[in-house]
Design a protein around this motif. Structure first.
Motif, mmCIF file in Angstrom:
data_model
loop_
_atom_site.group_PDB
_atom_site.id
_atom_site.type_symbol
_atom_site.label_atom_id
_atom_site.label_comp_id
_atom_site.label_asym_id
_atom_site.label_seq_id
_atom_site.Cartn_x
_atom_site.Cartn_y
_atom_site.Cartn_z
ATOM 1 N N THR A 157 0.995 -1.151 0.144
ATOM 2 C CA THR A 157 -0.065 -0.191 0.069
ATOM 3 C C THR A 157 1.022 1.563 0.474
ATOM 4 O OG1 THR A 157 -2.210 -1.206 1.037
ATOM 5 C CG2 THR A 157 -1.805 0.718 1.400
ATOM 6 N N ASN A 158 2.120 1.044 0.968
ATOM 7 C CA ASN A 158 2.512 2.501 1.268
ATOM 8 C C ASN A 158 3.406 2.805 -0.481
ATOM 9 O OD1 ASN A 158 2.138 3.148 3.157
ATOM 10 N ND2 ASN A 158 4.175 1.663 4.419
ATOM 11 N N ARG A 185 0.861 4.187 -2.899
ATOM 12 C CA ARG A 185 0.307 5.258 -2.607
ATOM 13 C C ARG A 185 2.128 6.442 -3.151
ATOM 14 N NH1 ARG A 185 -2.124 4.471 3.643
ATOM 15 N NH2 ARG A 185 -3.825 3.890 2.696
ATOM 16 N N ARG A 239 2.270 5.592 -6.663
ATOM 17 C CA ARG A 239 0.493 5.763 -7.522
ATOM 18 C C ARG A 239 -0.486 6.813 -7.005
ATOM 19 N NH1 ARG A 239 1.847 0.735 -8.240
ATOM 20 N NH2 ARG A 239 0.129 0.385 -6.672
ATOM 21 N N PRO A 240 -0.002 8.359 -6.664
ATOM 22 C CA PRO A 240 -0.716 8.689 -5.927
ATOM 23 C C PRO A 240 -2.116 8.997 -6.096
ATOM 24 C CG PRO A 240 1.005 10.272 -6.699
ATOM 25 C CD PRO A 240 0.959 8.740 -7.254
ATOM 26 N N ASP A 241 -2.321 9.164 -7.578
ATOM 27 C CA ASP A 241 -3.722 9.145 -8.159
ATOM 28 C C ASP A 241 -4.240 7.842 -8.343
ATOM 29 O OD1 ASP A 241 -3.264 12.534 -7.774
ATOM 30 O OD2 ASP A 241 -2.383 12.455 -9.622
ATOM 31 N N ALA A 250 -4.063 1.767 -3.741
ATOM 32 C CA ALA A 250 -2.534 1.812 -4.005
ATOM 33 C C ALA A 250 -2.308 0.253 -4.564
ATOM 34 C CB ALA A 250 -2.703 1.361 -2.218
ATOM 35 N N GLU A 296 9.676 3.850 2.517
ATOM 36 C CA GLU A 296 8.621 4.162 2.918
ATOM 37 C C GLU A 296 9.538 4.974 4.534
ATOM 38 O OE1 GLU A 296 6.270 0.450 3.524
ATOM 39 O OE2 GLU A 296 8.767 -0.348 3.037
ATOM 40 N N TRP A 341 9.402 8.692 2.875
ATOM 41 C CA TRP A 341 8.929 8.503 1.685
ATOM 42 C C TRP A 341 8.844 9.098 0.579
ATOM 43 C CZ3 TRP A 341 4.054 6.142 2.614
ATOM 44 C CH2 TRP A 341 3.128 6.172 2.143
#
Length: 404
Positions: free
Chosen positions: A126-127, A130, A133-135, A138, A351, A354
């Motif tokens: 999921t991280n 995100r 693929r922020p848009d 996830a 992660e 970030w």
């Protein structure tokens, strides 16, 4: 006189654990031989197990022949050792074949025949989704239907303590007009568990979830070093390649699966329900209550909880073979990065920072987004053992050296 085998009941490397390794004692010309760690000593198995039913499989420098014998032999040797370790006469017999750990060199304890890395942590996947693929969604649409994995390079799996040379390759940042060639500038870690496989199977057969434990010999801490910039440029459309294949580190001591019986926990709820070949009967699908600790140059930066993983090791092995792929004793598969829901439980720098936007501060005041030359990464872990004891998994460690 006190014996080195007179250990307190709560020693993390006591008779309830007994991990296997390969050693060469200082000043001994007999070469590499198999050993079992007991407390702060290594027991020479070649000598100690002479005359036992498993002696022939234990004469060489690797575990592969013993792995091929299967679960009955694994349980037999483990029981034989435990019986002698709780008996005074047995301890005296084994004591003649002990070597202090600080007087032995450790080696890779098995020949890695094949290597697969999975992607079994929902929090990690999921991280990563995100970040990249922020848009979008996830998780990819297939993620909760099957344990995703890729084939790695078995020849570059190295034992803990081996230096890791910074890899070189192509990379292309999002604003670069063309790719460039050079050392990776986004070198990362991945805190994982590796699973050692025993018992060969023929091509065209498959291992069911309910039978997978018969092929799972043991586990070891694993660090799948990753060059994120090389990986990002190469992985479309076929997945990881040179960004992963330069080195993966494994602990020098392999913890038997039997030592982690008390660490089994239920998996998170799997929704949607997996297809029938991934379900198994009650008890054959499980998680492991293993808590890792990741340190960079002595600063603890994360404590990833393996118990959060979505897929069981038995499901991973069943999926690995469902198409008829053969198993060979000495195969290795890893869990993929272990990450929990909190920031300080993430198992990679990708992660934790970030993707470099939130640098970490180490105890010496320096900051990191990704690894620098000279950095030493050490991963340790503990798990509950029987009757309130603790199993301390052997550490996996490596130091980054400059690109060549």
């Amino acid at each position: 006189m006190t014996s080195p085998l007179d250990l307190p009941a709560d020693h993390p490397f006591g008779p309830h654990h007994l991990p296997y390794g390969a050693i060469s004692p200082s000043g001994d010309a007999a070469g590499v031989r198999l050993g079992v760690r007991v407390g702060d000593h290594a027991l020479d198995l070649r000598a100690a197990a002479a005359g036992t039913p498993w002696a022939a499989a234990l004469r060489g420098p690797t575990l592969n022949p013993f792995l091929e014998l299967g679960p009955q032999a694994w349980a037999g040797l483990r029981g034989w050792l435990q019986e002698r370790l709780v008996d005074e006469a047995g301890r005296d017999q084994l004591g003649a074949h002990l070597h202090p750990l600080d007087r032995v060199e450790v080696h890779l304890p098995f020949e890695v025949r094949d290597y697969v890395d999975f992607y079994a942590s929902e929090q990690h996947a999921t991280n990563v989704g995100r970040i990249f693929r922020p848009d979008g969604a996830a998780l990819t649409p297939n993620w909760k239907h099957l344990p995703i994995g890729y084939h790695g390079r078995s020849s570059t799996v190295v034992v803990s303590g081996t230096d890791v040379v910074r890899p070189t390759g192509q990379r292309k940042g999002k604003d670069d007009p063309a790719p460039v060639f050079g050392p990776s500038v986004r070198l990362d870690i991945e805190a994982e568990l590796g699973f050692v496989v025993g018992g060969s199977t023929p091509v065209g057969s498959r291992v069911e979830v309910d039978g997978a434990l018969d092929h799972l010999f043991g586990v070891a801490l694993f660090n799948d070093w990753s060059a994120r910039d090389i990986q990002a440029w190469e992985y479309v459309p076929l997945g990881p390649f040179l960004g992963k294949s330069f080195a993966s580190s494994i602990a020098a001591w392999i913890t038997p699966m039997a030592a982690l019986d008390a660490a089994r926990v239920p998996l998170p709820v799997q929704d949607p329900e997996p297809l029938p070949y991934l379900r198994g009967s009650p008890g054959s699908v499980f998680g492991l209550d293993v808590t890792m600790e990741v340190a960079i140059n002595g600063t603890v930066v994360s404590r990833p909880p393996y118990r959060e993983l979505y897929w069981s090791p038995t499901q991973m092995l069943a999926h690995l073979t469902v198409n008829g792929a053969a198993l060979t004793s000495g195969d290795l598969f890893a869990s993929g990065t272990t990450s929990g829901p909190q920031k300080d439980t993430r198992g990679s720098l990708l992660e934790l920072t970030w993707s470099g936007a939130e640098p970490l501060t180490l105890d010496d005041g320096t900051t990191r987004t990704f690894l620098e030359d000279g950095d030493t990464v050490t991963i340790t872990a503990t798990a509950p053992g029987p009757e309130g004891t603790v199993v301390g998994l052997a550490e996996v460690s490596g130091t980054i050296r400059p690109a060549r």
